[in-house]
Design a protein around this motif. Structure first.
Motif, PDB file in Angstrom:
ATOM      1  N   LEU A  94       0.823  -1.209   0.000  1.00 23.09           N
ATOM      2  CA  LEU A  94       0.000   0.000   0.000  1.00 23.09           C
ATOM      3  C   LEU A  94       0.856   1.257   0.000  1.00 23.09           C
ATOM      4  O   LEU A  94       0.536   2.247  -0.674  1.00 23.09           O
ATOM      5  N   LEU A  95       1.935   1.249   0.776  1.00 20.78           N
ATOM      6  CA  LEU A  95       2.756   2.442   0.922  1.00 20.78           C
ATOM      7  C   LEU A  95       3.506   2.779  -0.356  1.00 20.78           C
ATOM      8  O   LEU A  95       4.012   3.892  -0.500  1.00 20.78           O
ATOM      9  N   TRP A  99      -0.490   7.802  -4.025  1.00 19.64           N
ATOM     10  CA  TRP A  99      -1.554   8.508  -3.294  1.00 19.64           C
ATOM     11  C   TRP A  99      -1.508   8.163  -1.819  1.00 19.64           C
ATOM     12  O   TRP A  99      -1.702   9.028  -0.959  1.00 19.64           O
ATOM     13  N   VAL A 100      -1.240   6.893  -1.507  1.00 15.79           N
ATOM     14  CA  VAL A 100      -1.162   6.464  -0.109  1.00 15.79           C
ATOM     15  C   VAL A 100       0.128   6.964   0.524  1.00 15.79           C
ATOM     16  O   VAL A 100       0.139   7.487   1.637  1.00 15.79           O
ATOM     17  N   ARG A 103       0.110  10.462   1.786  1.00 18.91           N
ATOM     18  CA  ARG A 103      -0.682  10.707   2.984  1.00 18.91           C
ATOM     19  C   ARG A 103      -0.142   9.973   4.210  1.00 18.91           C
ATOM     20  O   ARG A 103      -0.491  10.314   5.333  1.00 18.91           O
ATOM     21  N   ALA A 136      -4.712   6.277   9.054  1.00 16.81           N
ATOM     22  CA  ALA A 136      -3.376   5.706   8.877  1.00 16.81           C
ATOM     23  C   ALA A 136      -3.072   4.673   9.956  1.00 16.81           C
ATOM     24  O   ALA A 136      -2.489   3.614   9.670  1.00 16.81           O
ATOM     25  N   CYS A 139      -5.087   1.472   9.217  1.00 12.03           N
ATOM     26  CA  CYS A 139      -4.553   0.783   8.044  1.00 12.03           C
ATOM     27  C   CYS A 139      -3.218   0.114   8.377  1.00 12.03           C
ATOM     28  O   CYS A 139      -2.999  -1.056   8.045  1.00 12.03           O
TER      29      CYS A 139
END
Length: 199
Positions: A94-95, A99-100, A103, A136, A139
């Motif tokens: 994900l990182l 976009w992720v 943030r 965050a 997640c």
């Protein structure tokens, strides 16, 4: 018009279009639940605005704030669980998504890891009151393979405090001011100012 309530920015001007759009719909609470799901994924809309709107809608329709709170609680917890589940499913990949990553930069990841190291599962409880870190944290908890049961327990307990409060506040203001949104906005701003001056 932007004010801070309990450390969270509350754009009261958002209440008018949100209420105007939802007031005529019999599925208003379902719409707000959908927005809460997106808030759980980091939608840049303060959760308390949605919860206050639910209280206002309940007051306008003559419904109990308790019933609205139950629906909103389900939306809040579902949104949080969705963030946790996505983290658990996709892990550190994900990182790598721009976009992720924008943030959740490495500094934020380190901050969250320090919080887990210091407070353990209580981070889930604390996160409910940290709007800038909440999505965050949930997640990354999934990424770190934290216990889903403990996540639900601590996040659920915190939600039992925050969700009914904001919905009740919206209902109280809706009963007091009715359709006079200008007075309503002023009342929210005055309450925000008093809360800020007390810090």
């Amino acid at each position: 018009c932007l004010r801070e309530v309990a450390g969270e920015t509350v754009p009261t001007a958002l209440l008018e279009p949100l209420l105007a759009y939802l007031q005529s719909s019999p599925l208003a609470l379902l719409g707000l639940m959908g927005i809460l799901l997106l808030c759980g994924l980091g939608l840049p809309l303060p959760e308390d605005v949605v919860l206050i709107s639910a209280g206002l809608l309940a007051a306008g329709n003559g419904h109990s704030w308790v019933h609205a709170s139950v629906a909103m609680y389900a939306g809040v917890i579902a949104g949080d669980a969705l963030a946790f589940g996505i983290g658990h499913r996709y892990g550190l990949r994900l990182l790598a998504i721009p976009w992720v990553g924008a943030r959740v930069p490495p500094e934020k990841v380190q901050t969250i890891q320090r919080l887990f190291g210091r407070y353990g599962s209580w981070v889930f409880f604390i996160a409910r009151f940290l709007p800038g870190l909440r999505a965050a944290i949930f997640c990354l908890a999934g990424v770190m393979r934290a216990s889903f049961g403990r996540f639900l327990l601590f996040d659920g307990l915190a939600g039992l405090i925050s969700v009914p409060f904001w919905v009740w506040l919206g209902h109280f203001l809706g009963v007091k001011f009715g359709d006079d949104l200008e007075q309503l906005r002023g009342a929210i701003d005055r309450k925000s100012t008093r809360l800020n001056s007390s810090h």
